[in-house]
Design an enzyme around this catalytic site. Sequence first.
Site, short mmCIF file in Angstrom:
data_model
loop_
_atom_site.label_atom_id
_atom_site.label_comp_id
_atom_site.label_asym_id
_atom_site.label_seq_id
_atom_site.Cartn_x
_atom_site.Cartn_y
_atom_site.Cartn_z
N ALA A 181 0.85 -1.19 0.00
CA ALA A 181 0.00 0.00 0.00
C ALA A 181 0.88 1.24 0.00
O ALA A 181 2.03 1.19 0.46
CB ALA A 181 -0.88 -0.02 1.24
N GLY A 194 0.71 -5.11 0.98
CA GLY A 194 -0.40 -5.23 0.03
C GLY A 194 0.03 -5.85 -1.28
O GLY A 194 -0.78 -6.48 -1.98
N GLU A 216 -0.08 -9.44 -0.67
CA GLU A 216 -1.50 -9.84 -0.60
C GLU A 216 -2.12 -9.89 -1.99
O GLU A 216 -2.90 -10.79 -2.30
CB GLU A 216 -2.25 -8.88 0.32
N GLU A 265 3.81 -5.13 7.53
CA GLU A 265 2.87 -4.17 8.12
C GLU A 265 3.10 -3.97 9.61
O GLU A 265 2.96 -2.85 10.13
CB GLU A 265 1.42 -4.64 7.90
#
Length: 947
Positions: free
Chosen positions: A61, A100, A103, A123
């Site tokens: 992210a 992310g 992911e 994270e």
Amino acid sequence: MARYELVKRSVALITLTNPPVNALSSPVRHAIANSMERALSDPKVRAVVICGENGRFCGGADIREFAGPLRGPPLIPVLEAIEAGDKPVVAAIEGMALGGGFELALFCHYRIAQSKARLGLPEVTLGILPAAGGTQRLPRLIGIPAALEMITTGRHISAQEALKLGIVDQVTDQNACETALEFALKAVGKPLSPRRVSTLTTPCPPDLDALLEAATMQVKKKTPGVMAPLACIQAVRAAATMPYSKGMKQESELMATLFNSGQARALQYCFFAQRTAGKWTLPSGAQWNNSKPREIRSAAVIGLGTMGRGIVVSLARVGISVIAVESEKKLLENGRQMVIGMLERDAKRRGVSASLNLLKFTLSLQDLKDVDLVIEAVFEDMALKKRVFQELSKVCRPGTLLCTNTSGLDVDALAGVTDRPHLVAGMHFFSPAHVMKLLEVVCGPRSSSETIATAMSLGKKMGKVSVAVGNCPGFVGNRMLKPYLDQATFLLEEGATPEQIDKALEDFGFAMGVFRMSDLAGLDVGWRVRKESGLTGPDVDPKNPPRKRQGRRYCPIPDMVCEQGRFGQKTGRGWYKYDKPGDTNAKPDPLIQNLLETYRSRYGIQPRNISDQEIIERCLFVLANEGFRILEDGMAARPEDIDVIYLFGYAFPRHRGGPMFYASMVGLERVLERLEHYHQAHPDVPHLEPITMAYTGAQKALKSDKLDEAQALAKSCAGRPDFLPCDGLSICATHSHGKCFKLHWCCHLGWCHCKYVYQPMTNVAQLPSTPVPAAPSDCTDTIDLSISLTERFLRISPCFLPPPCPESPKYCNIAELFIDDYIVKRINGKMCYVQRPPIHTEAPSTPPQINPASLTPQKQHTEDKQTVEETVKGPKMGHCSSPSSSEDSGINALGGHYLESCEEESEDELSTDGHSSPGSLWDQDECTLLSPSKSIVEIIENIETTV
Ligand SMILES: CC/C=C\CC(=O)SCCNC(=O)CCNC(=O)[C@H](O)C(C)(C)COP(=O)(O)OP(=O)(O)OC[C@H]1O[C@@H](n2cnc3c(N)ncnc32)[C@H](O)[C@@H]1OP(=O)(O)O
């Protein structure tokens, strides 16, 4: 932000194009969603490959977006569309797949990794958890124990390990994208259901509870007080015990708790502060992106004591050939053996061969004539160092850079004895130098930009976090350490015990309190420095009051401890007692208790109960206060630099962000108020006096009715066991100011009590509007915050972002009101946010001293187009006023975890004295919060505020 191509006639290739790391910013998410829709609806497309441009799959992210409201499509639905589609999607992982990005790959049906790629869910290091399904999908794919380890540590794993764990389907040495295209074509027609990770059942170990309990104990021990790893464990438990959809809900709820927490803000701040620190700048205008470093192929290190040996290892293990010099044969041989042992152990740990062939050991400085750079690491003695530099000047070829590892002596004085002052700089390593990540690069007034660029780049090559600092006694880290250590011993005098002080600091987050750490580092080093500086020992005039030096308060207790031969762990006795010399298990010592009691009664000191709050405030606020002085003196360019120094050199707890960030979170007005309070109580401690700027600022700011109301409510909660004085980490979203006003009482896990009792942090947009109060009769309509410390702090620290900005125009962030150039005005009954005309301030009356020999001339302010801001700021000059503190070498003095234990070391031979000369000129701060294009005296927003 993502390129869409049809390749091989039937494969849609989606390439993320968001340099430098292809982070999943809002436009990228948008582009992925559109591209997937296109691919799934195009009958020509039979399979999809997702890759990243420039050999980097995806860094996760976009962390910068966390500070603002969510814009663009949320990530999870975008990713769900990938998994749910009826065409095989293959992730082609090159470079990295993190957070992310990882992911995203887990939502694809297949994963191909290039052999050099790294994968992970970091994270937790940002104070959050992998909330795009990472905590639910990874355990389903690889089982609880392995997933738990990856998620709670944030560790990056190699492509090979990912293959072994079953995360990726294939590892290739070739181009991952090409391989994935071939792979995708072969996958066409195969059933997709078993490839959808969400449909898998998490393999649940029989001893799940015990496993999770052990993991909980482990993270509590490793990262005490840090919330994110604990939340990660809860989320992984959900993956084992709940269906996928419920687990996802749990993941999202845990994320909501973490996302707005002060810890997350602090940890994300640390991430960017570390990167900001590399972007150094000099008064001449030279900076990281316009100065070319030299390539260093060969180096020499003078002195093979603790520091010298660590520096040799740091250089050799990155392939630089090193000549190590000692003054005596025995010392040389001892140093040689230790360096070789250290390098061999290091190589074994890393699974490589030790680069012993790069080493040469010598007794003669004559051997250094051809090296590219020398690092002097002899004993902390100015006279000796000067002799070494004079000699180097004669011996080394004219272009050789001469650096000193002094922990606080005047680098310019050393430059002055050489024939090349522009090629002299400080490279202050921290002990043990091959382990500690911090390097202070000390810029003397005559250091050239090329010299600084080279030292910074060499630091980076050695894997250090390098920070450029000005030339003043103690530089930045050790200069700040002195007032911190002083407060700890003053507290002892007043009634505290070493155990109590250490516990308060450890509860705050330090791995070791100040006294336990001092015992580890050895008490004799500081004692010797104090004797040499005439603070103790026979040189002190007997008429001098025992608890005063030069009119300031002085605490002789550390000297008394050393006089008893208590030098810390190595002697088995120090502030604590140990079972035997070298033992690490510190036990309270009744003899120290007796010593303190005798001392207090001798000087008529009535011991009092000292709260943990006072310990934290006095030790840490004084640290930040000195940090502000350092910024004022221009010895650090930005608060981030100071914080990075404390995070990496002094083990300041990362989830607190560093001393400057911590002060900003507590609220600078509160810090100021407490410093004033303590300074009134201890007027003979100059370090407690808030810097002038702060003092003036506080007089001018007006308090609002709302603030009083909040304070009254807060006060009513005092004494409740579930509410504690605000630690600055519980951000008050209720008032949208990102820091608590003084006297807020908060529980430390996200509850704010400034207005809404027992209400968890609330999204500001959901709060009812507060009407603007009628015009107050006794004050003007303008709040002049122009010279407050807060304003200045925010001006110089654009990274201290306000909390997520509410969409609602009913509210604004109070932090914004402190921004330089803005005032709050009442216009048509509304509080408005107005930019004011520039203040025409006189330039400083004392011009900066510029050494005529300087090869880095000052910026020609008169010639440049410049703002008033620039004229007022100007470069700073001179050495700081704080006494020299060479009580180094960092020795992790605030209590950090070493990665490996220090070896048995002896001190370097060679002597001391030190004079300071005028220090470096240092460009102050930049004002990136303000856009120069903004027009003057324009009402730029018309927002009601809740203040
Ligand atoms: C619903 C929530 C879903 C997901 C949550 C997340 O994904 S959180 C983010 C998880 N990802 C990370 O934590 C990765 C962070 N980045 C890194 O570890 C390193 O930057 C990386 C990717 C290994 C690359 O290292 P390298 O040394 O090559 O470069 P550097 O660190 O200097 O970074 C270069 C510039 O990129 C900026 N940057 C890196 N990652 C991000 C990111 N995720 N978001 C925003 N910006 C990122 C970094 O700040 C540097 O910027 P610069 O302005 O050049 O200093």
